[in-house]
Design a protein around this motif. Structure first.
Motif, mmCIF file in Angstrom:
data_model
loop_
_atom_site.group_PDB
_atom_site.id
_atom_site.type_symbol
_atom_site.label_atom_id
_atom_site.label_comp_id
_atom_site.label_asym_id
_atom_site.label_seq_id
_atom_site.Cartn_x
_atom_site.Cartn_y
_atom_site.Cartn_z
ATOM 1 N N HIS A 10 4.123 7.179 -28.175
ATOM 2 C CA HIS A 10 5.177 7.256 -29.194
ATOM 3 C C HIS A 10 4.693 8.101 -30.369
ATOM 4 O O HIS A 10 3.682 7.765 -30.989
ATOM 5 C CB HIS A 10 5.524 5.857 -29.721
ATOM 6 C CG HIS A 10 6.068 4.927 -28.695
ATOM 7 N ND1 HIS A 10 7.408 4.814 -28.401
ATOM 8 C CD2 HIS A 10 5.436 4.037 -27.877
ATOM 9 C CE1 HIS A 10 7.584 3.906 -27.452
ATOM 10 N NE2 HIS A 10 6.409 3.420 -27.118
ATOM 11 N N PHE B 27 5.033 8.895 -34.156
ATOM 12 C CA PHE B 27 5.618 8.274 -35.345
ATOM 13 C C PHE B 27 5.539 9.209 -36.544
ATOM 14 O O PHE B 27 4.514 9.839 -36.792
ATOM 15 C CB PHE B 27 4.916 6.945 -35.666
ATOM 16 C CG PHE B 27 5.518 5.786 -34.941
ATOM 17 C CD1 PHE B 27 6.563 5.071 -35.498
ATOM 18 C CD2 PHE B 27 5.061 5.434 -33.685
ATOM 19 C CE1 PHE B 27 7.141 4.008 -34.817
ATOM 20 C CE2 PHE B 27 5.632 4.371 -32.994
ATOM 21 C CZ PHE B 27 6.677 3.655 -33.560
ATOM 22 N N CYS C 42 9.879 6.230 -34.856
ATOM 23 C CA CYS C 42 9.475 6.995 -33.677
ATOM 24 C C CYS C 42 10.303 8.276 -33.650
ATOM 25 O O CYS C 42 11.511 8.248 -33.898
ATOM 26 C CB CYS C 42 9.712 6.176 -32.418
ATOM 27 S SG CYS C 42 9.304 7.049 -30.882
#
Length: 591
Positions: free
Chosen positions: A492, A494, A555
């Motif tokens: 992910h 971020f 995200c």
């Protein structure tokens, strides 16, 4: 004596040209000469101060017309939202220290806002752009001027729509040049080129998103990746939709690379050539060479490449990275690096990209990224931490009677799926409007478990709420972002608005608060605004909360953001007048 010198000397005093002056006259001459010396000294000092002053900051103005345009790719023509009719939109050019004003006029059918990704917007969240976080969206037929200063930043950033999935087509690069007279901390390239990586859907992207949301499942993936809006000749009907840059042998080029894709981390390489990475997210790095780069959605990378191969035509190529059992668009976008004088009939050579699931490359590449950390570009890493946070990243399943399986896929931080408000959080904070959000986002997950153990497929319901985290002004924060195996592990990326942060540590498995901090890099960790959390692992970041306002944290896979994988930090005002959020502009959009 020349006549002009004679006249000037006579003007100062006749004793300079006549020898019969009295003692009194000579004394008067000495006094006048002393005065003259003082005046000339002031004039010289003033002149030197003038030439030593930095160039005055310029005001750069842009007009963005958001409108629906006809665009064709992959044998499909469709109408889609663009800025000034371009795909991608225009590149913003500015210099460090400039003031930028961008008047955005919305002629499209969607209400929208634009985010200037990576610009810190000190005390000026009103210009940051995420809809319902720092502003209400610009309604159809209305305009809003994003007015901001470029302070202490130089390099490559980008801009994009920040509502729904509109950033699939509404995006472009930002190039911030160093101040006049300030060189790059690496050899100056002969030329620069902006390369924006993206995605293309044959269908209307907003309809694709709506269909997925209605069914409660992931929407259809893209039909192609693109480089500067063009997929390249490996796709049908794409010979004329291929980006090419002409180069000369022996010269060095700087590629300013942006990943504007919605949902895919991408490998990028150039056949037979190596890259020297010199900057990421508008922060200079210790240079290192690599055959390929890995760049997540939201990130930027500047590389130097020397045209030192046999003159020919070479493909630049981008393809997805995914090391989890999740489907992605695995098709390869290409552009051409073409030596001058080589005919277009010569077939380009493809680079060898890492395998789609090459986790080892991803981890190795990330470990090479380090801040320059020189006197001119220091790495001011917070060494003492006031606030420790642990956010777990998870997928979930919530009830949905109208969805295809009676359930809807969701995503959460600390088991909270963020609910978007109907008015902007920054406005509600600034004007002290109650009942829109609660500042009680938990500092750690409510129920600890083996985060990266066997996949968890039961009890996957998440809590819903507009819950944000309140941070004291100027406090130092360490945030550990921990992936979990709720449904599946996954990488992910971020992004934190309003700040850069230092990536002090990363690892696989569960973060160990007793052992892992001892391995932190607190000397020259990379500084950036968007960081990838490794699949089944964790990443630790640190920052000083010295920018008051409400700042989005989410995200940057648009799919997950829409599912609720987001929150915000409310950074309180500081003690001085220059440590408080600025008043809102008069043309701030209303909800």
């Amino acid at each position: 004596m020349p006549f002009y010198l004679y006249k000037f000397a006579s003007y100062l005093h006749p004793c300079l040209i006549h020898s019969h002056c009295s003692l009194r006259a000579s004394s008067r001459l000495l006094r006048n000469m002393a005065k003259l010396t003082s005046v000339l000294g002031l004039l010289v000092f003033g002149f030197l101060c003038f030439i030593c002053l930095p160039a005055e900051a310029a005001l750069k103005k842009y007009q963005f017309d958001v409108k629906v345009s006809n665009v064709s790719r992959l044998c499909h023509a469709k109408q889609m939202v663009t800025v000034n009719g371009g795909f991608p939109g225009p590149t913003i050019y500015a210099r460090e220290g400039d003031r930028v004003q961008i008047n955005v006029t919305n002629y499209a059918q969607y209400n929208l806002s634009i985010h200037w990704h990576g610009l810190k917007q000190y005390r000026n969240g009103w210009a940051d752009g995420p809809a319902y976080i720092t502003q209400c969206p610009i309604q159809t037929g209305n305009s809003y001027v994003y007015d901001f200063n470029v302070t202490g930043q130089r390099g490559t950033l980008w801009w994009h729509a920040h509502i729904l999935w509109l950033r699939a087509t509404v995006y472009g690069a930002i190039v911030i040049l160093p101040q006049q007279g300030t060189p790059f901390p690496f050899p100056k390239p002969d030329r620069e080129e902006v390369l924006v990586l993206g995605e293309w859907w044959n269908a209307d992207v907003e309809q694709v998103e709506k269909q997925g949301n209605a069914l409660g499942i992931p929407p259809n993936m893209s039909d192609a990746h693109t480089i500067n809006g063009k997929p390249g000749p490996l796709f049908p009907c794409s010979e004329k939709y291929t980006f090419a840059m002409e180069v000369e042998k022996g010269k060095t080029y700087m590629l300013r690379i942006v990943n504007a894709a919605l949902n895919d981390e991408l490998f990028f390489a150039l056949a037979n050539h190596t890259f020297t990475v010199v900057e990421i997210d508008a922060v200079y790095t210790k240079p290192f060479t690599t055959e390929a780069i890995l760049i997540a959605p939201g990130q930027t990378t500047n590389v130097l490449v020397r045209a030192n191969q046999s003159p020919g035509r070479y493909f630049m190529a981008a393809r997805a990275f995914m090391d989890a059992p999740i489907s992605v668009d695995n098709k390869t976008a290409t552009a051409i690096f073409q030596y001058k004088g080589i005919p277009e009939t010569v077939l380009p050579k493809l680079p060898t990209l890492p395998a789609q699931n090459d986790s080892d490359f991803a981890l190795s590449y990330g470990s090479k990224l380090k801040s320059l950390n020189t006197p001119n570009y220091p790495a001011n890493v917070p060494l003492n931490v006031d606030r420790h946070l642990l956010f777990t990243v998870g997928l979930g399943i919530n009830p949905c009677p109208t969805c295809i399986n009676g359930t809807r896929l969701t995503a959460s931080l600390n088991n909270i799926s963020f609910t978007m408000p109907q008015t902007a959080l920054l406005q509600t904070h600034y004007f002290n409007i109650k009942g829109v959000y609660t500042p009680d986002f938990p500092d750690k997950p409510p129920t600890p478990f083996n985060f990266t153990g066997a996949p968890l497929t039961a009890n996957l319901r998440t809590n819903l709420g507009t819950r944000i985290s309140k941070i004291a002004f100027n406090s130092t924060v360490e945030l550990v972002i921990q992936d979990t195996n709720l449904l599946s592990v996954e990488s992910h990326p971020f992004h934190l608005h309003g700040y850069n942060f230092f990536v002090v540590g990363t690892g696989l498995g569960n973060f160990d608060p007793k052992k892992d901090p001892a391995k932190y890099n607190l000397i020259d960790p990379i500084e950036r605004n968007t960081v990838g959390v490794p699949t089944g692992g964790w990443t630790a970041i640190r920052f000083r909360a010295d920018n008051p306002g409400v700042w989005f944290f989410h995200c940057h896979l648009e799919l997950h953001t829409g599912w609720g994988l987001k929150t915000a930090f409310l950074v309180e005002d500081g003690p001085g007048s220059d440590h408080i959020t600025l008043p809102p502009p008069k043309d701030l959009p209303r909800c």
